[in-house]
Design a protein around this motif. Structure first.
Motif, mmCIF file in Angstrom:
data_model
loop_
_atom_site.group_PDB
_atom_site.id
_atom_site.type_symbol
_atom_site.label_atom_id
_atom_site.label_comp_id
_atom_site.label_asym_id
_atom_site.label_seq_id
_atom_site.Cartn_x
_atom_site.Cartn_y
_atom_site.Cartn_z
ATOM 1 N N SER A 132 4.649 0.424 6.912
ATOM 2 C CA SER A 132 5.999 0.755 6.789
ATOM 3 C C SER A 132 6.138 -0.680 5.813
ATOM 4 C CB SER A 132 6.788 0.845 7.773
ATOM 5 O OG SER A 132 8.364 0.059 7.642
ATOM 6 N N PRO A 133 7.422 -0.868 5.239
ATOM 7 C CA PRO A 133 7.637 -2.776 4.808
ATOM 8 C C PRO A 133 8.500 -3.244 5.695
ATOM 9 C CG PRO A 133 9.323 -0.525 3.678
ATOM 10 C CD PRO A 133 8.611 0.583 5.078
ATOM 11 N N MET A 134 7.984 -2.720 6.766
ATOM 12 C CA MET A 134 8.755 -3.611 8.139
ATOM 13 C C MET A 134 7.056 -4.299 8.758
ATOM 14 S SD MET A 134 10.606 -1.916 10.940
ATOM 15 C CE MET A 134 11.342 0.216 10.653
ATOM 16 N N THR A 135 7.190 -5.581 9.098
ATOM 17 C CA THR A 135 6.135 -6.315 9.162
ATOM 18 C C THR A 135 6.020 -6.453 10.894
ATOM 19 O OG1 THR A 135 6.737 -7.782 7.769
ATOM 20 C CG2 THR A 135 5.408 -8.799 9.247
ATOM 21 N N PHE A 136 4.587 -5.845 11.077
ATOM 22 C CA PHE A 136 4.974 -6.009 12.826
ATOM 23 C C PHE A 136 3.948 -7.032 13.244
ATOM 24 C CE2 PHE A 136 5.303 -1.624 10.971
ATOM 25 C CZ PHE A 136 6.052 -1.047 11.823
ATOM 26 N N PRO A 137 3.726 -7.481 14.662
ATOM 27 C CA PRO A 137 2.848 -7.915 15.120
ATOM 28 C C PRO A 137 1.423 -7.451 14.730
ATOM 29 C CG PRO A 137 4.382 -8.031 16.775
ATOM 30 C CD PRO A 137 4.282 -6.789 15.602
ATOM 31 N N HIS A 138 0.463 -8.661 14.326
ATOM 32 C CA HIS A 138 -1.568 -8.475 14.322
ATOM 33 C C HIS A 138 -1.706 -7.077 15.169
ATOM 34 C CE1 HIS A 138 -4.772 -8.790 12.802
ATOM 35 N NE2 HIS A 138 -4.948 -9.142 13.305
ATOM 36 N N GLY B 224 0.556 -1.081 -0.222
ATOM 37 C CA GLY B 224 0.185 -0.186 -0.032
ATOM 38 C C GLY B 224 0.533 1.410 -0.004
ATOM 39 N N LYS B 225 0.018 3.100 0.105
ATOM 40 C CA LYS B 225 0.586 3.733 0.058
ATOM 41 C C LYS B 225 1.233 4.295 0.880
ATOM 42 C CE LYS B 225 0.019 7.989 -1.751
ATOM 43 N NZ LYS B 225 -1.135 9.157 -2.942
ATOM 44 N N MET B 226 2.826 4.429 1.644
ATOM 45 C CA MET B 226 2.621 4.987 2.802
ATOM 46 C C MET B 226 2.301 6.558 3.471
ATOM 47 S SD MET B 226 6.393 3.222 3.604
ATOM 48 C CE MET B 226 7.018 2.583 2.286
ATOM 49 N N LEU B 227 1.200 7.367 4.386
ATOM 50 C CA LEU B 227 1.354 8.369 4.397
ATOM 51 C C LEU B 227 1.838 9.239 5.381
ATOM 52 C CD1 LEU B 227 -2.632 8.230 3.077
ATOM 53 C CD2 LEU B 227 -0.921 8.780 1.729
ATOM 54 N N SER B 228 1.824 10.116 5.758
ATOM 55 C CA SER B 228 1.669 10.981 6.788
ATOM 56 C C SER B 228 0.611 10.652 7.298
ATOM 57 C CB SER B 228 3.022 12.415 6.445
ATOM 58 O OG SER B 228 1.673 13.112 5.766
ATOM 59 N N SER B 229 0.565 11.365 8.759
ATOM 60 C CA SER B 229 -0.366 11.602 9.489
ATOM 61 C C SER B 229 -1.591 12.286 9.179
ATOM 62 C CB SER B 229 0.310 11.851 11.225
ATOM 63 O OG SER B 229 0.557 10.317 11.652
ATOM 64 N N GLU B 230 -0.210 14.007 8.557
ATOM 65 C CA GLU B 230 -0.905 14.371 8.166
ATOM 66 C C GLU B 230 -1.939 14.453 7.138
ATOM 67 O OE1 GLU B 230 2.457 16.386 10.012
ATOM 68 O OE2 GLU B 230 2.009 14.554 8.495
#
Length: 163
Positions: free
Chosen positions: A132-138, A85-91
């Motif tokens: 992020s391109p990183m993987t995070f726990p669900h 997906g697309k990475m977006l800033s908070s803004e």
């Protein structure tokens, strides 16, 4: 705007559910609702066909949940969290949410898949977002998402939380 986090698998660790509940409380009077679906069972070392079949069954469950909770209409901003997906800033996330509200959408649903991701059928019907391109726990991703939804609404309202 009301917000929903639709995901597969529930947390057994109280600290994840407590963190999500904290952001839910902060969101009031806006709604932040958690919709949990049962993940498909897979063998310890599944082959690609077994993973694909599980993702398709989960897609059916996701579409059924969207319909059950009246989240399948054009009034719903649908966002799938996926690595491509697309990475977006908070803004920028705040701008996406606010523009959707201006366009007449009254609710947003964020869809988190299982550890194997989401079916292309689901992703094709959604805006695709990546943290992020990183993987995070669900469960961490679910809490991060709740925090970003809260931050986006704070940006829209112009409150101090964002800074």
């Amino acid at each position: 705007m009301n917000f929903y986090v639709l995901h597969t698998g529930d947390s057994k660790e109280h600290y994840w559910t407590d963190a999500f509940k904290e952001y839910k409380k902060r969101m009031s009077p806006l709604l932040l609702e958690d919709i949990c679906l049962k993940p498909q069972k897979l063998p310890v070392d599944p082959n690609p066909m077994q993973i694909e079949q599980a993702l398709e069954k989960e897609a059916d469950a996701i579409f059924a949940a969207l319909k059950k909770h009246s989240l399948d209409s054009a009034q719903t901003l649908k966002i799938a969290l996926c690595i491509e997906g697309k990475m977006l800033s908070s803004e920028k996330l705040a701008e996406l949410i606010e523009q959707s509200r201006i366009d007449g959408r009254s609710q947003a649903v964020f869809i988190l898949g299982s550890s194997h991701g989401l079916s292309p059928r689901v992703k094709d019907r959604c805006f695709k977002l990546s943290f992020s391109p990183m993987t995070f726990p669900h469960q961490l991703a679910k809490v991060m998402l709740a925090e970003q939804i809260y931050r986006a609404t704070s940006i829209i309202k112009g409150t101090k939380y964002h800074k």
